[in-house]
Write a protein that holds these residues in place. Structure first.
Motif, PDB file in Angstrom:
ATOM      1  N   PRO A 163      -5.697   3.931   1.480  1.00  0.00           N
ATOM      2  CA  PRO A 163      -5.005   3.250   0.354  1.00  0.00           C
ATOM      3  C   PRO A 163      -3.394   3.814   0.481  1.00  0.00           C
ATOM      4  CG  PRO A 163      -6.998   3.966  -0.709  1.00  0.00           C
ATOM      5  CD  PRO A 163      -7.055   4.733   0.611  1.00  0.00           C
ATOM      6  N   LEU A 164      -3.141   4.897   0.967  1.00  0.00           N
ATOM      7  CA  LEU A 164      -1.746   5.440   1.009  1.00  0.00           C
ATOM      8  C   LEU A 164      -1.254   5.084   2.330  1.00  0.00           C
ATOM      9  CD1 LEU A 164      -2.658   8.790  -0.034  1.00  0.00           C
ATOM     10  CD2 LEU A 164      -1.997   7.319  -1.182  1.00  0.00           C
ATOM     11  N   VAL A 165      -1.871   4.377   3.320  1.00  0.00           N
ATOM     12  CA  VAL A 165      -1.045   4.144   4.484  1.00  0.00           C
ATOM     13  C   VAL A 165      -0.465   2.695   4.283  1.00  0.00           C
ATOM     14  CG1 VAL A 165      -1.671   3.416   7.070  1.00  0.00           C
ATOM     15  CG2 VAL A 165      -3.039   5.245   5.815  1.00  0.00           C
ATOM     16  N   GLU A 166       0.783   2.970   4.975  1.00  0.00           N
ATOM     17  CA  GLU A 166       1.541   1.502   4.658  1.00  0.00           C
ATOM     18  C   GLU A 166       1.054   0.370   5.675  1.00  0.00           C
ATOM     19  OE1 GLU A 166       5.102   2.848   6.736  1.00  0.00           O
ATOM     20  OE2 GLU A 166       5.612   4.189   4.627  1.00  0.00           O
TER      21      GLU A 166
ATOM     22  N   MET B  95       3.008   6.679   4.260  1.00  0.00           N
ATOM     23  CA  MET B  95       2.278   7.282   5.403  1.00  0.00           C
ATOM     24  C   MET B  95       2.117   6.230   6.142  1.00  0.00           C
ATOM     25  SD  MET B  95      -1.145   9.566   5.863  1.00  0.00           S
ATOM     26  CE  MET B  95      -1.110   9.587   3.826  1.00  0.00           C
ATOM     27  N   LYS B  96       2.278   6.561   7.556  1.00  0.00           N
ATOM     28  CA  LYS B  96       2.120   5.768   8.683  1.00  0.00           C
ATOM     29  C   LYS B  96       0.456   5.672   9.239  1.00  0.00           C
ATOM     30  CE  LYS B  96       6.377   5.403  10.698  1.00  0.00           C
ATOM     31  NZ  LYS B  96       7.295   5.598  12.122  1.00  0.00           N
TER      32      LYS B  96
END
Length: 109
Positions: A98-101, A1-2
């Motif tokens: 934590p899910l962000v690229e 995810m961005k």
């Protein structure tokens, strides 16, 4: 995810919360003191448009983070209570970060 998905949600969460506080203040003046009807109407319309954007961005974040239906609805409803919207935004941001690229490194010449 961005990162931009999370940033859009965070910005709209704060904007919606502030606009709801402004709207509540306008309502106090309108119904408590009998003044400011035109301002209240304009603020309520603006808040409605901004809340629609909040719903779109929160749903976008929830779908990309693969939340369940209940969590998405909870986040959307949190946007209807000014202080709760900000509290939920902080909690959601901590969960989603934590899910962000990571951003790509800039190219140096």
């Amino acid at each position: 995810m961005k990162q931009s998905v999370l940033t859009r949600y965070r910005v709209m969460a704060y904007v919606t919360a502030v606009m709801l506080l402004v709207l509540c203040t306008c309502m106090v003046f309108k119904y408590g003191f009998g003044m400011g009807e035109d301002v209240t109407f304009a603020v309520s319309q603006l808040h409605g448009l901004l809340y629609i954007l909040y719903v779109v961005f929160a749903f976008d974040l929830g779908s990309k983070a693969k939340w369940g239906f209940g969590k998405i609805v909870g986040v959307l409803l949190a946007g209807t209570i000014p202080v709760l919207g900000v509290v939920v935004e902080r909690k959601i941001s901590r969960q989603v970060e934590p899910l962000v690229e990571p951003a790509p490194e800039p190219v140096r010449a």
